[in-house]
Design a protein around this motif. Structure first.
Motif, PDB file in Angstrom:
ATOM      1  N   ASN A   1       1.705  12.932   7.041  1.00  0.00           N
ATOM      2  CA  ASN A   1       2.745  13.803   7.569  1.00  0.00           C
ATOM      3  C   ASN A   1       4.011  13.787   6.717  1.00  0.00           C
ATOM      4  OD1 ASN A   1       2.107  14.985  10.531  1.00  0.00           O
ATOM      5  ND2 ASN A   1       1.043  13.021  10.272  1.00  0.00           N
ATOM      6  N   GLY A   2       3.956  13.100   5.564  1.00  0.00           N
ATOM      7  CA  GLY A   2       5.073  13.107   4.633  1.00  0.00           C
ATOM      8  C   GLY A   2       6.334  12.448   5.152  1.00  0.00           C
ATOM      9  N   LYS A   3       6.190  11.435   6.002  1.00  0.00           N
ATOM     10  CA  LYS A   3       7.349  10.806   6.626  1.00  0.00           C
ATOM     11  C   LYS A   3       7.539   9.353   6.210  1.00  0.00           C
ATOM     12  CE  LYS A   3       8.305  14.498   9.008  1.00  0.00           C
ATOM     13  NZ  LYS A   3       9.527  15.294   8.710  1.00  0.00           N
ATOM     14  N   TRP A   4       7.010   8.976   5.039  1.00  0.00           N
ATOM     15  CA  TRP A   4       7.093   7.557   4.672  1.00  0.00           C
ATOM     16  C   TRP A   4       8.531   7.100   4.425  1.00  0.00           C
ATOM     17  CZ3 TRP A   4       4.199   3.791   5.702  1.00  0.00           C
ATOM     18  CH2 TRP A   4       4.494   2.536   5.150  1.00  0.00           C
ATOM     19  N   GLU A   5       9.395   8.002   4.009  1.00  0.00           N
ATOM     20  CA  GLU A   5      10.793   7.631   3.774  1.00  0.00           C
ATOM     21  C   GLU A   5      11.431   7.097   5.055  1.00  0.00           C
ATOM     22  OE1 GLU A   5      14.063   6.767   1.575  1.00  0.00           O
ATOM     23  OE2 GLU A   5      12.104   7.476   0.846  1.00  0.00           O
ATOM     24  N   LEU A   6      10.966   7.577   6.208  1.00  0.00           N
ATOM     25  CA  LEU A   6      11.486   7.081   7.483  1.00  0.00           C
ATOM     26  C   LEU A   6      11.114   5.624   7.691  1.00  0.00           C
ATOM     27  CD1 LEU A   6      10.737  10.113   9.870  1.00  0.00           C
ATOM     28  CD2 LEU A   6      12.894   9.511   8.729  1.00  0.00           C
ATOM     29  N   VAL A   7       9.928   5.217   7.224  1.00  0.00           N
ATOM     30  CA  VAL A   7       9.516   3.813   7.336  1.00  0.00           C
ATOM     31  C   VAL A   7      10.428   2.937   6.486  1.00  0.00           C
ATOM     32  CG1 VAL A   7       7.673   2.144   6.889  1.00  0.00           C
ATOM     33  CG2 VAL A   7       7.121   4.371   7.873  1.00  0.00           C
TER      34      VAL A   7
ATOM     35  N   GLY B   1       0.819  -1.193   0.000  1.00  0.00           N
ATOM     36  CA  GLY B   1       0.000   0.000   0.000  1.00  0.00           C
ATOM     37  C   GLY B   1       0.856   1.248   0.000  1.00  0.00           C
ATOM     38  N   ALA B   2       2.066   1.124   0.522  1.00  0.00           N
ATOM     39  CA  ALA B   2       2.988   2.241   0.573  1.00  0.00           C
ATOM     40  C   ALA B   2       3.978   2.209  -0.577  1.00  0.00           C
ATOM     41  CB  ALA B   2       3.751   2.210   1.894  1.00  0.00           C
ATOM     42  N   ARG B   3       4.151   1.055  -1.188  1.00  0.00           N
ATOM     43  CA  ARG B   3       5.031   0.831  -2.335  1.00  0.00           C
ATOM     44  C   ARG B   3       6.510   0.919  -1.953  1.00  0.00           C
ATOM     45  NH1 ARG B   3       2.121   0.912  -6.911  1.00  0.00           N
ATOM     46  NH2 ARG B   3       3.973   1.186  -8.207  1.00  0.00           N
TER      47      ARG B   3
END
Length: 237
Positions: free
Chosen positions: A191-197, A45-47
């Motif tokens: 919150n635009g923080k998916w790169e942290l995941v 879902g996040a790719r």
């Protein structure tokens, strides 16, 4: 060490091929066994969460969520229905039968000759969700005893040495800290923080790899990564 797969043509090919198989699996489960199910590629879902350890084969980890069945407690029946349906679909697509492991069903390895010589396979984990949003994995703990008659005979002679239980163990095991994982994912994205995941997920996978820890499948690593980032964001605020 794990790194993210960057070959977009390979990723597209794998997702398309395996996605078709998973769609057929859900359809077959409904038609043959009246079981309702949906599927997700872990993190799909996040790719962009497909990792590869050096030049080793890629494992695509899918969750098959059971959403409708008469008896959720009949774990052996659920696992057997999914296994049979999966094999029906795999044969239809020209694949060999799957292997039944402790927490997933695993396919053979394949590759796309015209795209890459990198092999890939599918690991399908059967899951369900309770009313509080906690996720559970269906576990099949193999005891090694399969011949019931032989066990009964042996038990009559050596009652203290032979276990009474002849069948394998099946049960739902709650994934730790899995409650409201979708809500947390959406919150992180907003919150635009998916790169942290992505950073956390890769770090966690590599940590368990260096520890030679094989008890944390991708699904569990993904939950851990999401929770770490979600909790850090909440802490900042």
């Amino acid at each position: 060490m794990y790194n993210y797969v960057t070959n977009k043509q390979l990723i597209s090919g794998m997702r398309s091929c395996c996605g078709d198989i998973m769609q057929d699996l859900c359809h077959t489960l409904k038609e043959e066994y009246d079981i309702g199910a949906t599927f997700t590629l872990v993190g799909s879902g996040a790719r962009n969460l497909i990792l590869q350890n050096a030049n080793e084969p890629i494992d695509l980890d899918y969750n098959l969520k059971i959403i409708r069945i008469d008896d959720y407690e009949d774990c052996p029946y659920i696992k057997e229905c999914v296994r049979k349906a999966f094999n029906i679909v795999l044969r239809k697509h020209g694949w060999r039968d799957c292997e039944d492991s402790k927490s997933s069903l695993t396919t053979e390895k394949r590759y796309f000759p015209r795209i890459s010589d990198t092999e890939f396979s599918m690991d399908v984990c059967i899951v369900c969700e309770d009313e509080d949003g906690n996720l559970y994995r269906l576990i099949h703990k193999k005891t090694g005893y399969t011949n019931v008659n032989s066990i009964a005979y042996a038990a009559s002679i050596y009652p203290r040495l032979v276990p009474r239980r002849a069948d394998n163990e099946y049960y739902w095991n709650m994934a730790p800290n899995s409650r409201d994982i979708k809500f947390k994912v959406d919150y992180i994205k907003r919150n635009g923080k998916w790169e942290l995941v992505r950073e956390q997920y890769k770090s966690i996978k590599n940590r368990y790899l260096t520890q030679n820890d094989h008890n944390h499948p991708s699904f569990i690593c993904y939950i851990e990564a999401v929770n770490n980032v979600y909790n850090s964001i909440k802490g900042w605020k």
